[in-house]
Motif scaffolding. Structure first.
Motif, PDB file in Angstrom:
ATOM      1  N   GLY A   1       0.813  -1.223   0.000  1.00 19.57           N
ATOM      2  CA  GLY A   1       0.000   0.000   0.000  1.00 19.57           C
ATOM      3  C   GLY A   1       0.839   1.263   0.000  1.00 19.57           C
ATOM      4  N   ALA A   2       2.105   1.146   0.409  1.00 17.85           N
ATOM      5  CA  ALA A   2       2.951   2.333   0.477  1.00 17.85           C
ATOM      6  C   ALA A   2       3.084   2.979  -0.895  1.00 17.85           C
ATOM      7  N   ARG A   3       3.173   2.137  -1.927  1.00 19.99           N
ATOM      8  CA  ARG A   3       3.472   2.678  -3.241  1.00 19.99           C
ATOM      9  C   ARG A   3       2.375   3.622  -3.721  1.00 19.99           C
ATOM     10  N   SER A   4       1.139   3.128  -3.755  1.00 16.47           N
ATOM     11  CA  SER A   4       0.092   4.003  -4.302  1.00 16.47           C
ATOM     12  C   SER A   4      -0.107   5.224  -3.411  1.00 16.47           C
ATOM     13  N   THR A   5       0.018   5.030  -2.088  1.00 18.41           N
ATOM     14  CA  THR A   5      -0.182   6.160  -1.189  1.00 18.41           C
ATOM     15  C   THR A   5       0.834   7.260  -1.449  1.00 18.41           C
ATOM     16  N   LEU A   6       2.119   6.880  -1.487  1.00 16.65           N
ATOM     17  CA  LEU A   6       3.155   7.900  -1.680  1.00 16.65           C
ATOM     18  C   LEU A   6       3.156   8.432  -3.103  1.00 16.65           C
ATOM     19  N   LEU A   7       2.916   7.523  -4.055  1.00 22.03           N
ATOM     20  CA  LEU A   7       2.947   7.960  -5.455  1.00 22.03           C
ATOM     21  C   LEU A   7       1.925   9.072  -5.683  1.00 22.03           C
ATOM     22  N   ILE A   8       0.692   8.802  -5.249  1.00 18.81           N
ATOM     23  CA  ILE A   8      -0.361   9.810  -5.459  1.00 18.81           C
ATOM     24  C   ILE A   8      -0.003  11.098  -4.721  1.00 18.81           C
ATOM     25  N   SER A   9       0.531  10.987  -3.491  1.00 17.29           N
ATOM     26  CA  SER A   9       0.872  12.192  -2.733  1.00 17.29           C
ATOM     27  C   SER A   9       1.883  13.036  -3.491  1.00 17.29           C
ATOM     28  N   PHE A  10       2.915  12.370  -4.003  1.00 15.70           N
ATOM     29  CA  PHE A  10       3.967  13.142  -4.667  1.00 15.70           C
ATOM     30  C   PHE A  10       3.517  13.637  -6.038  1.00 15.70           C
ATOM     31  N   VAL A  11       2.710  12.831  -6.733  1.00 15.20           N
ATOM     32  CA  VAL A  11       2.185  13.311  -8.012  1.00 15.20           C
ATOM     33  C   VAL A  11       1.317  14.544  -7.772  1.00 15.20           C
ATOM     34  N   ALA A  12       0.475  14.454  -6.741  1.00 15.89           N
ATOM     35  CA  ALA A  12      -0.391  15.596  -6.422  1.00 15.89           C
ATOM     36  C   ALA A  12       0.467  16.802  -6.060  1.00 15.89           C
ATOM     37  N   GLY A  13       1.514  16.567  -5.259  1.00 18.42           N
ATOM     38  CA  GLY A  13       2.387  17.659  -4.861  1.00 18.42           C
ATOM     39  C   GLY A  13       3.049  18.300  -6.076  1.00 18.42           C
ATOM     40  N   ALA A  14       3.503  17.448  -7.009  1.00 14.23           N
ATOM     41  CA  ALA A  14       4.185  17.983  -8.191  1.00 14.23           C
ATOM     42  C   ALA A  14       3.230  18.799  -9.048  1.00 14.23           C
ATOM     43  N   PHE A  15       2.051  18.256  -9.315  1.00 18.57           N
ATOM     44  CA  PHE A  15       1.066  18.988 -10.121  1.00 18.57           C
ATOM     45  C   PHE A  15       0.699  20.305  -9.447  1.00 18.57           C
ATOM     46  N   ALA A  16       0.438  20.215  -8.150  1.00 18.72           N
ATOM     47  CA  ALA A  16       0.000  21.414  -7.430  1.00 18.72           C
ATOM     48  C   ALA A  16       1.098  22.469  -7.446  1.00 18.72           C
TER      49      ALA A  16
ATOM     50  N   GLY B   1     -13.988   5.144   0.973  1.00 18.30           N
ATOM     51  CA  GLY B   1     -14.437   4.252  -0.076  1.00 18.30           C
ATOM     52  C   GLY B   1     -14.799   4.978  -1.353  1.00 18.30           C
ATOM     53  N   VAL B   2     -14.457   6.259  -1.440  1.00 18.58           N
ATOM     54  CA  VAL B   2     -14.738   6.996  -2.668  1.00 18.58           C
ATOM     55  C   VAL B   2     -13.845   6.467  -3.786  1.00 18.58           C
ATOM     56  N   VAL B   3     -12.592   6.212  -3.431  1.00 16.65           N
ATOM     57  CA  VAL B   3     -11.656   5.648  -4.386  1.00 16.65           C
ATOM     58  C   VAL B   3     -11.235   4.298  -3.845  1.00 16.65           C
ATOM     59  N   SER B   4     -11.232   3.266  -4.702  1.00 18.91           N
ATOM     60  CA  SER B   4     -10.713   1.991  -4.219  1.00 18.91           C
ATOM     61  C   SER B   4      -9.727   1.439  -5.226  1.00 18.91           C
ATOM     62  N   PRO B   5      -8.451   1.778  -5.031  1.00 18.82           N
ATOM     63  CA  PRO B   5      -7.434   1.314  -5.964  1.00 18.82           C
ATOM     64  C   PRO B   5      -7.272  -0.199  -5.868  1.00 18.82           C
ATOM     65  N   ALA B   6      -7.011  -0.809  -7.010  1.00 13.97           N
ATOM     66  CA  ALA B   6      -6.897  -2.267  -7.056  1.00 13.97           C
ATOM     67  C   ALA B   6      -5.728  -2.753  -6.213  1.00 13.97           C
ATOM     68  N   SER B   7      -4.634  -1.934  -6.209  1.00 12.00           N
ATOM     69  CA  SER B   7      -3.445  -2.379  -5.486  1.00 12.00           C
ATOM     70  C   SER B   7      -3.547  -2.128  -3.992  1.00 12.00           C
ATOM     71  N   GLY B   8      -4.582  -1.450  -3.594  1.00 15.81           N
ATOM     72  CA  GLY B   8      -4.735  -1.153  -2.177  1.00 15.81           C
ATOM     73  C   GLY B   8      -3.843  -0.007  -1.760  1.00 15.81           C
ATOM     74  N   SER B   9      -4.237   0.663  -0.677  1.00 19.38           N
ATOM     75  CA  SER B   9      -3.415   1.737  -0.127  1.00 19.38           C
ATOM     76  C   SER B   9      -3.611   1.701   1.381  1.00 19.38           C
ATOM     77  N   TRP B  10      -2.857   2.557   2.071  1.00 22.86           N
ATOM     78  CA  TRP B  10      -3.028   2.575   3.527  1.00 22.86           C
ATOM     79  C   TRP B  10      -4.447   2.998   3.888  1.00 22.86           C
ATOM     80  N   GLY B  11      -5.002   3.864   3.085  1.00 27.72           N
ATOM     81  CA  GLY B  11      -6.380   4.294   3.325  1.00 27.72           C
ATOM     82  C   GLY B  11      -7.351   3.142   3.139  1.00 27.72           C
ATOM     83  N   THR B  12      -7.083   2.299   2.135  1.00 31.37           N
ATOM     84  CA  THR B  12      -7.945   1.149   1.904  1.00 31.37           C
ATOM     85  C   THR B  12      -7.913   0.206   3.099  1.00 31.37           C
ATOM     86  N   LEU B  13      -6.706   0.003   3.650  1.00 30.50           N
ATOM     87  CA  LEU B  13      -6.565  -0.852   4.824  1.00 30.50           C
ATOM     88  C   LEU B  13      -7.430  -0.331   5.963  1.00 30.50           C
ATOM     89  N   LEU B  14      -7.360   0.984   6.171  1.00 27.95           N
ATOM     90  CA  LEU B  14      -8.154   1.583   7.241  1.00 27.95           C
ATOM     91  C   LEU B  14      -9.638   1.394   6.966  1.00 27.95           C
TER      92      LEU B  14
END
Lengths: 388, 351, 330, 334
Positions: free
Chosen positions: D94-109, D242-255
């Protein structure tokens, strides 16, 4: 208001500073020395001009005396004795400013010793009305007064500096720069202190406003008899208004003399260089050179005399021996200078050995004639009437 | 002090201020006016109808209090801000408005600013600052460029130049920074150097060094220099001609020593009497008080009249023309108008 | 008061933008999604309602987009947000009316506590730089760096499930079968409400307090460099007067930065409601998303946006009152 | 979260103390920055190598018929969930999708905020007015709530596209950085070195890129880190709801699965605590980094520590330290 004592009692000291050392940062944390071994005595009613360039330690010294120097400033040696006049009269009491606690200091501050800052814009609280800023000090130090009495005094103070009473309700941003500085001066005089420390009070102002305020200030000083420590980098202004001038360089006093002595017969090469840095307003144009080089950084002080890298007279001994402040060889005046050219060990260059002026008249503000407007000097001020 | 003057009756010819020299001045401004809009239809009348000529190898000092429009005038001369009206002539030729013309203009006219601590970008080395104008306006590249940078630094007494070129602004003192700013201005052999209070933020002991540098450049580079300052003593020291500004207008101009020794406009007299002067042993008498007016609603007639002790009826109503008051000296003051001579004498006698 | 007029102008534009965005959100959905939603509703609502809803979402072509838009704006301005699908066709405004007091209670009390406490700590930390309170600052920032709801979860785990000091969810006790609460201003009910408020409230306070502390501390330090603070000390004024003068000036930028934080606090608090199953707007929103109740979602979005704008406006008012310079004519 | 971002009030340090000694350039980064960088780097490595490190794949199921989650054991370090998936592996994956999205969002923003903030501040005029209004509207809108409405109906393909999700998250967070950058650009625009660059004839674009941007870098960095923290919070929240449910799972999905399965009521701490702590740790690591950057931008806020704990600096009471006798005189403490 209580009547002011008839004129200052000259000769009685109000402030004695000896061997004062000030650092930025604690010695353990790698602090640097900003002021070294400064000694002087200020007498009641005297105007002491403190001149020096940026980084010379003049402001540091001035703020350290009332212990208002900000962090990381630390006083690391010496003594500061303030002679406080008791409220009911009687002989003055010596207060050791460096061992005084917060309460003692709070009771001396503004009552006996007040300050005027360089920028009145920044020295006035932007969100408080002028009235509140004038009366809060009265509320603190004159607890017995009624609000009406405080307001009356505030009006009186404003009028003293030529501001109408209706500006009491104004906020600082509603006043012009000159008016703000006048308010600061009125505030500094609210409790009729014995000493006012002024840190470049007119530097931020235009030349006409500066002149008006200086004239007003000196008139008030004449009337109220307070002593002044006037800090500025503008030696030419200081020569006009100070009794005594102390020249600072690299955190040290290098010369101290009456204004007349200094302007007519400077003894230190730096003083002479400074005097030669101000082009004249009148007379023949001549090429001037100023002082070569730049002041040293606090972190890289040269050994020996701190001025030697810029001094045209520097000799062998200047590189290693730091000269002490002493009476110049052959002088009968009370003046002092810190230079080996003046202690008899070396021949003194002619331009640094001019005879002391015979009359050591105090500054022109001390002459009675200055109190009344002097008739204009036709050579100084051309009037339009002269033209046709 | 001067012979009676005979201004042409009824007409107000455009007076061009600045040193009088033969030939075409390096830079001339005609009728420069700048009004800054400040919202709700209000404008700040910062500079009004100023004509000034800067011949080569001369220094013209512009003296005035803060808010007198002297800095705005300097910036108008750089072409950095567009004048509301008026035009600039470089070597007698009008300066075009195209981007190309303006770029060419920037290689001939340079501005040195007041604050040496903010006029250099701390992110770039000294060398970078001096290279840029060379790269922009010349074909010098490579080793030749480096040599040119060193030469320029040496010329402003920053030696050894190669060593200084590698330094960053935070490693320099204020005076050294100001020299870098001047060297940058000299990079592409400009015709005109505009200096906006170039020494007012420097330590007293190093000011003269910078002023003397300007003095040397006047001769060596045949530069036309405009020196903007509030310090009339330094203006007298450096300049050939002093132009005194008040509230956006020129009130007096003429040869430097003439202005300081025989000021004819009441404002110039006020300015001089207020300036510190160690030679003086009497309190100066200030004629006139108060502070400069708002430039949003400038006073009618002569803008100085509310502060002027000699103000007459006409001063409130009509702006005075520039009247000759001496050799190459003009003052915009009704006291010098023959039509008002009687009244002027009466007013002066009262004071 | 040019500042205030400008700000009011801005709020009107922002409110209009929010209303317009709200109109377009359902229309921005991919076509399939929209028809899927309508299909899903078929059993829930009457055919007539379905038709009107289809019209409202632009799924029927009878009305032009512009006239749909005007109808929508008219409805919105009159407080008509349509019918909630997940609440047996109750008007959305009624549903929100029931939720709002809970959310306002939670966010309001938490914000007031966080602001007062944070500002006070910030003032003291700034005054005594390097002192004990100053050491708290980095710690408080940790709470700020953790998402609100994760912090809520952690608190819930520790104090709710593990230590069981506080109830783990709800707005008041519904499990105690011996007590039936009469909702209103009575002690048994109110004490239960307060008990349920502690954990979610603490979460919001902890998560948002660092902003106030650090902002106020740094502004205090900057302000203490001002000459007028030194003048106050030089006047011999008492230490509390000196601190007061510095704090009075330091708080101004904090208030004008309120805009930056309030929408973060509101969205964060909304999530905290989900964690604690708190009966406010946030939980309602969660349910509305699960049930694809778009009229309700739209209503919630508008209400939350308007609440944020009103809070900002109050901050602007406070600023104008506190800073005389802002009242100056341009 | 006002202060993780430098605001306009913190711009520019004035040379207030006339004789302040020149600050020495720090060779060593403050300890805060070192720890922050360490934590952040650790989790970035986990995100990159997590799938390789994970003992089990996502599909792996423990060989047990027991339907209740198993507590940590030698074979499953962090236990299992109710479907007997290995939670330690899930955490690493889950670390991958969580961090990837965070950094992608940070870069775009960050790109968005630099573009908007710098343009708005440098160009000024009507452009600035309009851009400021847009920025302020984005600040006032409850971004997360709008994201929920937008993302919920997205088809699964888009939900698993980190660029799409990252960009949408960035849309709700760029305005904070833009506001700070606009304010700083406004200050820099009037600096003499920018005026000088214009005088020598530099073009606008070059002035922005070479003269202004280098001096904005600390603020750009701070705003990047802020949006990464924000982006992680938003993404985890979206998964948790549960708004987003990535197939690979994320820390949020675990929660989300833990919450939905009543793990909290059942006190199955190994299920929800590790992801919650990981999220908190990443946030703290980034916050520490930002702390350091803040102190670089505004050195005055640095909490200085002296070797002498007995000397207190207090406004209006300059300490007196006489090295000879080493006695310290000072007033009472606050």
């Amino acid at each position: 208001m209580t009547a002011v004592q008839a004129g200052p009692v000259l000769g009685e000291p109000v402030l004695e500073v000896s061997k004062l050392c000030i650092d930025y940062g604690l010695p353990e944390d790698g602090g640097v020395r900003a002021v070294t071994d400064v000694t002087f005595t200020l007498r009641r009613g005297e105007v002491l001009g403190l001149a020096g360039e940026s980084g010379s330690g003049k402001s540091t010294l001035a703020y350290a005396i009332p212990r208002l120097l900000r962090a990381p400033g630390v006083i690391t040696g010496g003594d500061v004795i303030f002679h406080q006049r008791p409220v009911g009269g009687g002989p003055s009491q010596a207060v050791d400013m460096l061992t005084a606690d917060a309460e003692t200091l709070a009771n001396i501050r503004w009552v006996d010793l007040s300050m005027v800052f360089q920028s009145a814009m920044h020295a006035l609280n932007p969100v408080a009305r002028i009235e509140g800023q004038l009366t809060d000090v009265l509320r603190r130090h004159r607890p017995g007064w009624s609000p009406a009495q405080r307001k009356e005094r505030a009006v009186e103070l404003l009028q003293m500096v030529g501001i109408s009473a209706d500006r009491l309700r104004a906020f600082p941003h509603e006043l012009s720069g000159g008016m703000r500085q006048r308010v600061m001066i009125a505030m500094a005089l609210a409790l009729e202190p014995a000493l006012v420390i002024m840190d470049e009070p007119t530097t931020a102002l235009d030349v006409v406003t500066q002149r008006e305020i200086i004239e007003e200030l000196m008139e008030l000083r004449e009337r109220l008899g307070f002593a002044v420590i006037f800090i500025t980098h503008d030696l030419s202004l200081l020569l006009e208004l100070a009794d005594t001038i102390a020249i600072m360089y690299a955190g040290r006093l290098v010369e101290m003399a009456t204004a007349t002595e200094l302007v007519r017969a400077p003894r230190h090469p730096y003083s002479q260089g400074l005097l030669n840095s101000f082009p004249a307003l009148h007379g023949a144009k001549k090429r001037m050179v100023g002082i070569p080089g730049a002041p040293p950084s606090l972190r890289a002080m040269p050994a020996g005399c701190k001025f030697h890298p810029r001094c045209v007279h520097a000799g062998e001994s200047c590189l290693s021996v730091e000269p002490r402040l002493a009476r110049p060889n052959g002088s009968f005046s009370a003046r002092t200078v810190a230079c080996t050219l003046q202690d008899g060990s070396r021949p003194t260059p002619a331009e640094l050995a001019l005879p002391d002026p015979a009359e050591t008249a105090p500054s022109r503000f001390r002459t009675p004639a200055a109190a009344v407007p002097a008739p204009s000097d036709p050579n100084q001020n051309l009037t339009v009437g002269d033209l046709s | 002090m001067t012979d009676s003057v005979t201004p042409p009756a009824g007409t107000a010819p455009t007076v061009v201020h600045g040193p009088k020299r033969e030939g075409t001045p390096a830079l001339e401004a005609r009728g420069l006016t700048k009004h800054f809009p400040v919202g709700r239809g209000k404008v700040v009348h910062a500079v009004e109808e100023i004509s000034i000529a800067l011949p080569e190898a001369t220094v013209t000092a512009v003296v005035g209090e803060s808010g007198s429009g002297k800095s705005t005038l300097a910036r108008l001369l750089t072409g950095l801000i567009k004048p509301t009206s008026g035009e600039l002539l470089l070597d007698g030729k009008p300066v075009g408005t195209s981007a190309k013309a303006l770029r060419a203009y920037t290689s001939d006219v340079h501005l040195v600013l007041q604050d040496p601590f903010s006029s250099l970008n701390s992110a770039h080395s000294v060398g970078y600052h001096i290279e840029r104008p060379l790269k922009l306006h010349s074909d010098v590249r490579g080793a030749e460029l480096d040599a040119k940078v060193v030469e320029l630094l040496d010329r402003v007494s920053l030696s050894p130049g190669a060593e200084f070129a590698a330094k960053y602004p935070h490693e320099l003192s204020g005076g050294q920074r100001q020299r870098v700013a001047i060297a940058r201005g000299l990079a592409v052999r400009p015709r005109v150097l505009l200096a906006d209070e170039p020494v007012s933020m420097l330590d007293v002991s190093i000011r003269l060094g910078v002023l003397n540098l300007f003095d040397g450049l006047r001769e060596d580079e045949r530069l036309a220099i405009l020196y903007v300052t509030h310090d009339i003593a330094s203006a007298r020291y450096l300049a050939d001609t002093i132009v005194v500004m008040y509230a956006g207008q020129v009130v007096e101009s003429g040869p430097a020593e003439q202005i300081t020794d025989a000021p004819q406009h009441p404002y110039t007299q006020l300015l001089l009497s207020a300036a510190p002067d160690p030679a003086r042993d009497q309190a100066p008498e200030l004629r006139g008080s108060g502070s400069p007016p708002s430039l949003v609603n400038p006073p009618s007639g002569c803008r100085f009249h509310p502060r002027c002790p000699f103000a007459m009826a006409v001063c409130k109503e009509q702006a005075p023309p520039s009247l000759p008051v001496g050799t190459d000296q003009v003052a915009a003051c009704w006291l010098h108008s023959p039509e008002h001579k009687a009244e002027a004498d009466a007013v002066s006698a009262q004071i | 008061m040019p500042l205030l007029i400008r700000r009011i102008g801005f709020y009107l534009i922002a409110a209009y933008a929010a209303i317009t965005l709200d109109f377009f959100i359902p229309r921005m959905l991919p076509g399939n999604a929209l028809s899927a939603i309508l299909t899903q509703m078929r059993g829930v609502v009457t055919p007539a309602q379905l038709a009107s809803m289809a019209a409202e979402y632009g799924a029927d072509d009878k009305q032009s987009l512009l006239s749909q838009y005007f109808t929508y704006v008219g409805h919105t301005l009159s407080g008509n947000f349509g019918l909630s699908l997940s609440h047996q066709e109750t008007p959305v405004s009624t549903v929100l009316g029931g939720d709002l007091p809970w959310t306002i209670g939670l966010i309001g009390s938490a914000t007031v506590v966080a602001f007062l406490l944070g500002t006070l700590i910030g003032i003291m930390a700034g005054w005594r730089r390097g002192g004990l309170l100053d050491a708290i600052v980095p710690v408080s920032t940790f709470f700020q760096a953790i998402p609100y709801f994760v912090l809520g979860l952690l608190l819930l785990i520790i104090f709710g499930s593990d230590l069981a000091w506080f109830p783990i969810g709800g707005g008041y006790d519904t499990t105690n079968r011996y007590v039936t609460y009469v909702q209103g201003w009575n002690w048994p009910y109110m004490s239960s409400v307060l008990q349920h408020l502690v954990l979610p409230g603490t979460t919001v306070v902890l998560a948002s307090i660092a902003g106030w502390i650090v902002g106020m501390r740094n502004m205090m330090i900057t302000t203490m460099d001002e000459d007028y603070v030194l003048v106050a000390a030089a006047k011999g004024l008492s230490r509390f007067r000196v601190i007061g003068i510095a704090a009075r000036n330091a708080i101004l930028p904090t208030i004008s930065n309120f805009t930056l934080s309030i929408s973060l606090v509101v969205t964060g608090a909304v999530l905290v409601e989900v964690v604690f199953d708190y009966p406010g707007i946030g939980n309602e929103m969660f349910n509305a998303i699960t049930a694809a109740d778009y009229p309700l979602l739209q209503g919630i979005l508008l209400v939350v946006t308007f609440a944020v704008l009103i809070a900002n406006f109050l901050a602007d008012l406070a600023y104008v009152v506190l800073d005389p310079r802002s009242r100056r004519e341009a | 979260m006002t202060s993780t971002l430098p605001t306009e009030t913190m711009t520019g340090g004035s040379p207030a103390t006339p004789a302040a000694p020149a600050r020495r350039r720090r060779r060593h980064y403050p300890i805060k920055v070192q720890v922050g960088a360490g934590i952040t780097l650790f989790f970035i490595l986990i995100a990159i190598f997590g799938p390789e490190l994970a003992p089990h794949s996502a599909a792996w199921v423990a060989n047990t018929t027991n339907g209740t989650p198993q507590p940590p054991s030698g074979s499953n370090w962090l236990g299992t969930d109710n479907t007997q998936h290995d939670l330690y592996s899930a955490l690493l994956l889950g670390a991958r999708s969580t961090l990837l999205i965070s950094f992608v969002a940070g870069a775009f923003a960050t790109v968005l905020s630099v573009a908007m903030g710098v343009t708005s501040g440098y160009v000024g005029g009507v452009t600035d007015e309009v851009m400021s209004i847009i920025t302020n509207i984005f600040l006032a809108l409850p971004g997360l709530l709008i994201l929920m409405v937008i993302l919920k109906p997205l088809p699964p393909g888009d939900q698993n596209n980190s660029l799409v999700i990252g960009f949408v998250v960035a849309l709700s967070s760029w305005a904070y950085g833009a506001r700070a950058l606009r304010a700083q650009t406004l200050t820099l625009r009037d600096q003499d070195y920018v005026v000088s660059a214009r005088v020598i004839g530099e073009r606008k674009r070059r002035i922005v890129i070479y003269e202004i941007l280098p001096n904005l870098l600390p603020i750009v960095a701070a705003s990047f880190i802020f949006t990464v923290i924000y982006g992680m919070g938003v993404y985890v929240a979206l998964c948790y709801l549960g708004v987003v449910s990535p197939a690979s799972g994320s820390w949020g999905t675990l929660l989300q699965t833990a919450q939905a399965s009543g793990a909290i009521e059942a006190n199955q701490w190994w299920w929800y605590l590790p992801p919650a702590l990981c999220i908190a740790l990443v946030g703290i690591g980034l916050a520490l980094l930002n702390f350091g950057i803040d102190e670089i931008i505004n050195p005055r806020i640095r909490s200085s520590r002296s070797k002498r704990r007995d000397v207190k600096f207090q406004l209006g009471l300059t300490p007196v330290v006489r090295p000879a006798t080493s006695t310290v005189v000072e007033g009472e403490q606050l």
